[in-house]
Design an enzyme around this catalytic site. Structure first.
Site, PDB file in Angstrom:
ATOM      1  N   LYS A  43     -53.094  96.114  48.469  1.00 42.57           N
ATOM      2  CA  LYS A  43     -53.002  94.765  49.032  1.00 42.57           C
ATOM      3  C   LYS A  43     -51.857  93.979  48.401  1.00 42.57           C
ATOM      4  CE  LYS A  43     -57.993  94.813  49.814  1.00 42.57           C
ATOM      5  NZ  LYS A  43     -59.313  94.371  49.330  1.00 42.57           N
ATOM      6  N   GLN A  87     -63.129  90.989  45.738  1.00 41.74           N
ATOM      7  CA  GLN A  87     -63.189  92.444  45.847  1.00 41.74           C
ATOM      8  C   GLN A  87     -64.607  92.933  45.573  1.00 41.74           C
ATOM      9  OE1 GLN A  87     -60.501  94.428  46.733  1.00 41.74           O
ATOM     10  NE2 GLN A  87     -62.046  96.055  46.895  1.00 41.74           N
ATOM     11  N   ASP A 112     -60.995  87.561  54.411  1.00 41.40           N
ATOM     12  CA  ASP A 112     -61.793  88.770  54.623  1.00 41.40           C
ATOM     13  C   ASP A 112     -62.834  88.568  55.718  1.00 41.40           C
ATOM     14  OD1 ASP A 112     -61.038  91.048  53.317  1.00 41.40           O
ATOM     15  OD2 ASP A 112     -62.108  90.600  51.463  1.00 41.40           O
TER      16      ASP A 112
END
Length: 875
Positions: A43, A87, A112
């Site tokens: 990322k 995460q 997300d």
């Protein structure tokens, strides 16, 4: 690759519109899992290639849920970050509620797409008003690249996770497919798969879907990542998907490989969501300007009372106001819903931010008829913010109880220019005054207890008492010092003094030369207003001289061993109090030293924080209480010296009725009818009074700054009277003169004043002080008396002469001067209005406020409110 190029073009367009702008992305990780590290590195690499400013925040495995939530809040409130990824999984040794953590992410930064708000919007079809989870979004992108139309197709999704399965179902459904969701409990899975024109698999089971299950020509999207044994690999493991690829590729019309299929597209969608978030941010973003809401005033005529006006408005919650002006939630300590303390950590965070423009509002010498410096301060801030759309902050003093219940009235300001809620600002606010009173009481009680003990017992007896109680005292002292070591030694640098050291330092007290009474007039309030940090306040408190021994040795609060306690009592009082005006512009209400016997200005810390928050194009409007010769002079020569801040413009407030009184108008008596001279046109009185305005303009211009005159208008003012004041003020050197009606109209009535101030701030200027600190004490006093008051000379009475010699000998001659003089006249006689001449200014005594850091000469009969005794320290 095409996706990456398109995002780069979007970023180029953003930078073209807003030079230097970069979307910000933060990846928050708990622990150190290898698979998470791999995903994060992918990322960060993708973000760097596109031009996104990405950062990795890693918390240790020992992090608690509260620590994680605090870091999320920090990122939520950071305007430079537009995307936040937590995460998963959260690799902590402590219990973590994953749902709670993911939902803590602000929906507008949830790139997300995992928060319940974004998921809810997706489930009901609000696709344009939410963030779509990156993997399902990438799957839809891959399906579209095959040329397959989703509408009308049979789609099967295997898996129902919140990350892939559930949002994939919703996306296909709102793209008009007929969708079936299967999972581990589905009994006829092969038959369901066999009907699928589009198959998306995210079950997390290696190669569970066989090629023979597939419909001929089906589009297969495999989201699975699994590891199975493979002796041919160096690590003994091979990565496979949820679909048996070798058999499925023979039957499928399109199938994504694993690895290298969905994964890269997921990362690409994450970048796309981040850029999309930045675009949404820029729709309301104005460089350097707050995204703040203002209240719309509807002034009534006839105008209601101040209280009725104040009660007709509902203020914003203080949390909302704090967010609007750029404060983080951890920097704000709410006191109810409409006021809060601002922690000094905000100043540290903003230290690299350029300061805004700095305005000081002063006025002519006060009269009972009112000049309206506070009302003008607030009206100007409202005009700049709510009407001229410039970041603006007002900084005013907290009203003291004497003012609240006396002639000044309650609250801060008046009419449609008030700080609200008025009861809160008028009474206890955030208990700063109470903290100063408690600190004062501690000093007085400590001294009185010591004096009582030493006046009734011999030194030997006192020493024996101390020795007899040594172990008990030591125990309590150790506990006491442990607490203050934790607070003061690390934060403030206080060194506790041992009990025997204290005994020998202050043994044989003479009755103290002064007591710290009169809370708002005390040196402690002056210290609070002049402090630039908690440590600075503590050091100032420690060096306050509160008594003298019989041998003439000064005794400080540090000598008494209570400086750390004083700092603790006032540790919250040092934080400025945030409130708002009637139009929703921010206000700091902080400290209340009087202008006649102290410096008469609000706190340095309030000004410093406000100047950082408004930014380089914004304005901070602060008030110097009293006339220009008093509050303003102290503002420059004392406050500005302590703060290092240099104002850009002086606003001089005057009113027609007040000028008439300075022109020789009759006295005004409470309870009596107002003399007709103040309600009817009288140009003769007014012209005489303009001489006073000219004198105060000379005083203001002495500091080298442009001066704008604000005429606070009354309904009885005539055009001829206003024209005369404008003419005389311009002749006296005012850059601009503006009649204002803010009391009756709010900020709208001070728009012209705001525009004049903006123009004045752009003119070349260089601030200078009135005197050099190295000048002898009596010369500094003389400079102030002659240049500010118009005195012919000063007369130092014998006591004052002694103090000049003493303080010069003690090395205090380079301190600034804080004249303790009546605020009702340019001279020392409160009855002499206008421009007194031919007088000599009598200085009867001089005191040293070592904590505040100035000498204050007592002019004429002015009273400090302190209890003074005949004893004098050794010469």
């Amino acid at each position: 690759m095409l996706q990456c190029e398109r995002l780069k073009e979007d970023l180029d367009q953003m930078r073209g519109q807003f030079p230097g702008f970069r979307p910000g992305l933060v990846v928050l990780q708990v622990g150190d899992r290898d698979d998470s590290n791999l995903y994060i590195s992918m990322k960060l690499k993708a973000a760097a290639e596109i031009g996104i400013n990405a950062s990795h925040v890693r918390l240790p495995k020992t992090a608690t849920e509260d620590e994680v939530l605090r870091r999320i809040v920090e990122v939520n409130e950071n305007l430079e970050v537009h995307g936040l990824i937590v995460q998963l999984p959260l690799d902590s040794i402590n219990p973590m509620d994953t749902e709670k953590v993911t939902n803590a992410v602000a929906p507008e930064k949830d790139v997300d797409g995992l928060t319940s708000i974004n998921a809810g919007k997706l489930s009901r079809g609000d696709l344009g008003d939410c963030f779509i989870p990156c993997t399902p979004k990438g799957c839809m992108k891959l399906i579209s690249q095959t040329g397959t139309s989703v509408a009308g197709k049979n789609a099967v999704v295997i898996g129902r996770s919140k990350i892939v399965g559930a949002p994939m179902h919703d996306l296909l459904l709102w793209s008009h497919a007929t969708v079936t969701t299967c999972h581990s409990k589905t009994t006829d899975l092969a038959a369901q798969v066999g009907r699928a024109d589009i198959l998306v698999v995210g079950a997390g089971m290696a190669e569970m879907v066989k090629g023979e299950w597939l419909k001929e020509g089906a589009v297969v999207i495999d989201c699975g990542i699994n590891h199975i044994p493979d002796d041919s690999k160096a690590n003994g493991m091979r990565v496979v998907g949820d679909v048996h690829y070798p058999s499925a590729k023979e039957k499928a019309g399109f199938i994504t490989p694993v690895p290298g299929g969905v994964g890269p597209m997921t990362v690409a969608m994450l970048m796309e969501n981040t850029v999309q978030s930045a675009k949404r941010f820029l729709k309301t973003y104005q460089p350097g300007k707050w995204n703040i809401s203002y209240a719309k005033l509807k002034p009534q005529k006839p105008q209601p009372s101040d209280a009725a006006i104040a009660h007709s408005f509902t203020p914003k919650t203080i949390g909302r106001l704090a967010r609007e002006v750029g404060l983080f939630s951890e920097e704000v300590e709410p006191y109810g819903t409409t006021r809060a303390k601002v922690r000094l950590e905000a100043l540290n965070r903003l230290k690299t931010q350029p300061n805004g423009k700095y305005l000081v509002v002063t006025g002519i010498t006060p009269t009972p008829l009112g000049e309206g410096t506070t009302t003008t301060t607030l009206g100007l801030a409202q005009a700049l913010g709510a009407h001229l759309h410039v970041n603006s902050f007002a900084c005013v003093r907290q009203p003291s109880r004497g003012s609240n219940f006396g002639v000044k009235g309650g609250a801060v300001g008046g009419g449609y220019c008030q700080v609200i809620p008025m009861e809160e600002v008028s009474l206890h606010l955030t208990s700063d005054i109470q903290a100063v009173m408690a600190a004062n009481s501690l000093v007085v009680d400590t001294i009185n207890a010591r004096v009582l003990c030493e006046s009734t017992q011999s030194d030997k007896v006192i020493q024996n008492i101390i020795l007899d109680q040594y172990y008990l005292v030591s125990l309590f002292q150790n506990l006491f010092q442990l607490f203050f070591t934790l607070f003061t030694r690390k934060v403030c640098g206080i060194r506790p003094i041992g009990i025997f050291a204290r005994f020998y330092l202050i043994n044989s007290f003479q009755t103290p030369s002064k007591q710290l009474s009169g809370y708002v007039a005390s040196e402690m309030m002056a210290v609070l207003a002049l402090s630039t940090s908690l440590g600075d306040m503590t050091r100032r408190l420690a060096r306050m001289v509160v008594a003298y021994s019989r041998k003439g040795k000064p005794v400080t609060t540090e000598d008494l061993g209570i400086s750390g306690v004083l700092a603790t009592l006032m540790r919250d009082a040092v934080k400025p109090s945030l409130m708002q005006t009637m139009e929703g512009t921010p206000v700091f209400v902080h400290t209340c030293p009087l202008s006649d016997i102290a410096q008469g200005n609000s706190s340095i810390l309030a000004d410093q924080i406000a100047l950082k928050l408004v930014g380089p194009e914004g304005f901070v409007v602060t008030e110097a209480e009293g006339g220009a010769e008093l509050g303003m002079e102290k503002f420059f020569d004392i406050k500005c010296r302590s703060s290092g801040l240099h104002p850009d413009v002086v606003v001089m407030v005057a009113s027609v009725p007040a000028l008439k009184m300075h022109g020789g108008g009759p006295a005004v008596t409470a309870g009596s009818a107002m003399p007709k001279e103040y309600s009817a046109e009288n140009l003769t009185l007014l012209e005489n009074g303009c001489n006073h305005l000219k004198r105060q303009l000379e005083n203001a211009r002495a500091f080298g700054l442009p001066v704008v005159v604000a005429i606070n208008t009354f309904s009885t003012d005539t055009d001829a009277e206003l024209g005369l004041v404008c003419e005389q003020a311009k002749l006296a050197g005012a850059l601009e003169v503006v009649p204002c009606s803010h009391w009756a109209e709010g900020g709208a009535g001070a728009v012209a004043l705001g525009q004049a101030v903006q123009r004045a701030a752009e003119t070349p200027h260089q601030m200078n002080f009135l005197y050099d600190l190295e000048m002898p004490i009596d010369d500094k006093i003389r400079v102030i008396a002659k240049s500010m008051y118009g005195a012919d000379d000063v007369e130092l009475l014998p006591q004052a002469q002694k103090k000049v010699a003493l303080f010069s000998k003690q090395g205090l001659g380079n301190l600034p001067i804080c004249m303790a003089k009546t605020h009702l006249s340019l001279s020392h006689d409160p009855e002499r209005k206008g421009v007194p001449t031919g007088f000599t200014l009598p200085i009867r005594d001089i005191h040293a406020n070592l904590g505040a850091g100035f000498l204050y000469p007592l002019v004429g009969t002015v009273s400090t409110g302190a209890v003074t005794h005949s004893y004098e320290p050794a010469q």
